[in-house]
Scaffold this motif. Sequence first.
Motif, PDB file in Angstrom:
ATOM      1  N   ARG A  46      82.892  14.191  33.855  1.00  0.00           N
ATOM      2  CA  ARG A  46      83.307  14.255  35.250  1.00  0.00           C
ATOM      3  C   ARG A  46      82.393  13.391  36.126  1.00  0.00           C
ATOM      4  NH1 ARG A  46      82.169  16.730  39.994  1.00  0.00           N
ATOM      5  NH2 ARG A  46      80.501  18.263  39.924  1.00  0.00           N
ATOM      6  N   ALA A  53      86.219  20.084  37.469  1.00  0.00           N
ATOM      7  CA  ALA A  53      86.414  19.513  38.805  1.00  0.00           C
ATOM      8  C   ALA A  53      85.238  19.869  39.706  1.00  0.00           C
ATOM      9  CB  ALA A  53      87.714  20.048  39.410  1.00  0.00           C
ATOM     10  N   ILE A 112      95.297  16.218  40.006  1.00  0.00           N
ATOM     11  CA  ILE A 112      94.829  14.907  39.525  1.00  0.00           C
ATOM     12  C   ILE A 112      95.326  13.813  40.478  1.00  0.00           C
ATOM     13  CG2 ILE A 112      95.181  13.188  37.687  1.00  0.00           C
ATOM     14  CD1 ILE A 112      94.657  16.865  36.936  1.00  0.00           C
ATOM     15  N   VAL A 137      88.861   9.965  38.048  1.00  0.00           N
ATOM     16  CA  VAL A 137      89.315  10.974  37.086  1.00  0.00           C
ATOM     17  C   VAL A 137      88.992  10.453  35.686  1.00  0.00           C
ATOM     18  CG1 VAL A 137      91.247  12.330  36.230  1.00  0.00           C
ATOM     19  CG2 VAL A 137      91.175  11.654  38.648  1.00  0.00           C
TER      20      VAL A 137
END
Length: 457
Positions: free
Chosen positions: A122, A176, A203, A213
């Motif tokens: 991430r 996230a 997304i 992403v």
Amino acid sequence: MLNVVILAAGKGTRMQSDLPKVLHRIAGQSMLAHVINSARQLNPDNIVVVAGHGAEAVQQAFASEQSLHFVLQQPQLGTGHAVQQAVPKLLGGENPTDTTLILYGDVPLVQSQTMQRLIDARANGMAVLTEFLPDPTGYGRIVRNADGAIQRIVEHKDASAEEHQINEVNTGIIAAPTAQLKEWLARLDNNNAQKEYYLTDIIGFAVQDQITVGAAHPDYGWETLGVNSRLQQAELERLWQGEQARRLMEAGVTLADPARIDVRGSLQCGRDVFIDVGCVFEGQVELADGVHIGPNCVIKNAKLGAGTTVHAFSHIDQSQADRDVSIGPFARLRPGTVLGEQVHIGNFVEIKNSQFAAQAKASHLSYIGDAQVGQRVNIGAGVITCNYDGANKFKTVIGDDSFIGSDSQLVAPVTVGKNVTVAAGTTVRHDTADNGLVLSPKKQEQKTDWQRPQKNK
Ligand code: UD1
Ligand code: CA
């Protein structure tokens, strides 16, 4: 600050069961427990389980667990709606490194290394765990742009014919940034083929907000398999047992047949351990160097010392053996059995809550309960400790080097001294001194004028 959210509200209709789906077991442990245990290895600050169908039973199953929160999703309006229910429980968000990891209670075998890799992927943005499947039917597809950057996820039912060709799929597992996740969840709608609030729509929002992403992939295909039916449960069980067998063999264990071992818990083995076919290991089991397990044994929460052999069809529960012990065939060691070096326990011997000192033997057909057996004691065939008077349990003590003749009863509480010989068929009701012979003579008679009964015509 790390939050883990586990979605577990789905009904699991195809299981045809009264038990909530996530409480069904793989390798002896509920699917939800697998997910929670793997997640715990990341040292999260917070775990939130989103329950719905059977929420009460699910919560009850984990009542004793520390730092585990439950939220209720009722009704179930989609994966995005499910995560929305967890928002009030999410910690952090002030810091850009604050992360929320989303997992699924019916995808039990995702390994913590894979979870960590997803969190690392991430970076400053978000990341999706994706996979490439030859047949992606049914899954959400990962839509990338010409540069290969992820643009959005489209659900199978909403996808165009062209998008159906994409074989990179969403496993559902996402990491996230916590603050943005909350904003994105608030923006979800259900304008789609299933009229659901799709988690996957976040997304697209991330891309709109210029948040990168990334993607990570599992090491093994079985990690991201979900369970919707008994058949899938059984298939995943076999895959997981195969994986555990592979790990044991890699660590130097010989398995007579890697397809015929079941490990329902953790099995730690020393060097050159041999395990024959049909064995089941439950809870925490430790086998030291050179242990040999014969076929069809059940061994639960046990620790066996180096060179110990367990012969076929033995059942061992909450017991311990020192080195070079011989157990079975057909032995039953119940909780609290502790066997010293070179002890020998033979066929049809049941032992409960008893200690055997080094080189003691009970070779045939005995019940030994609540006893302390000295070194080199020999317990003959058919000996029984009468440890229970119908109300209370009592202890039997047998001194070193004593010999208990066949078919004797030791009526507890009772102590047999050291180096005593108890004659065959003796009922020992009183404590004995050391040495000598103990017997309760029953006079033998013979009636020579006696006739055998004849069968009635
Ligand atoms: C979801 C993903 C899809 C992905 C697939 C992987 C969405 C919209 N789609 O689809 O991209 O390829 O998983 O298997 O996320 N759940 C709830 N509450 C709900 C709905 C679902 O808790 O309201 C739970 C279910 O119990 C299950 C999980 O979320 O554990 C996934 O739900 P499911 O309906 O199986 O998702 P899919 O439609 O397969
Ligand atoms: Ca669905």
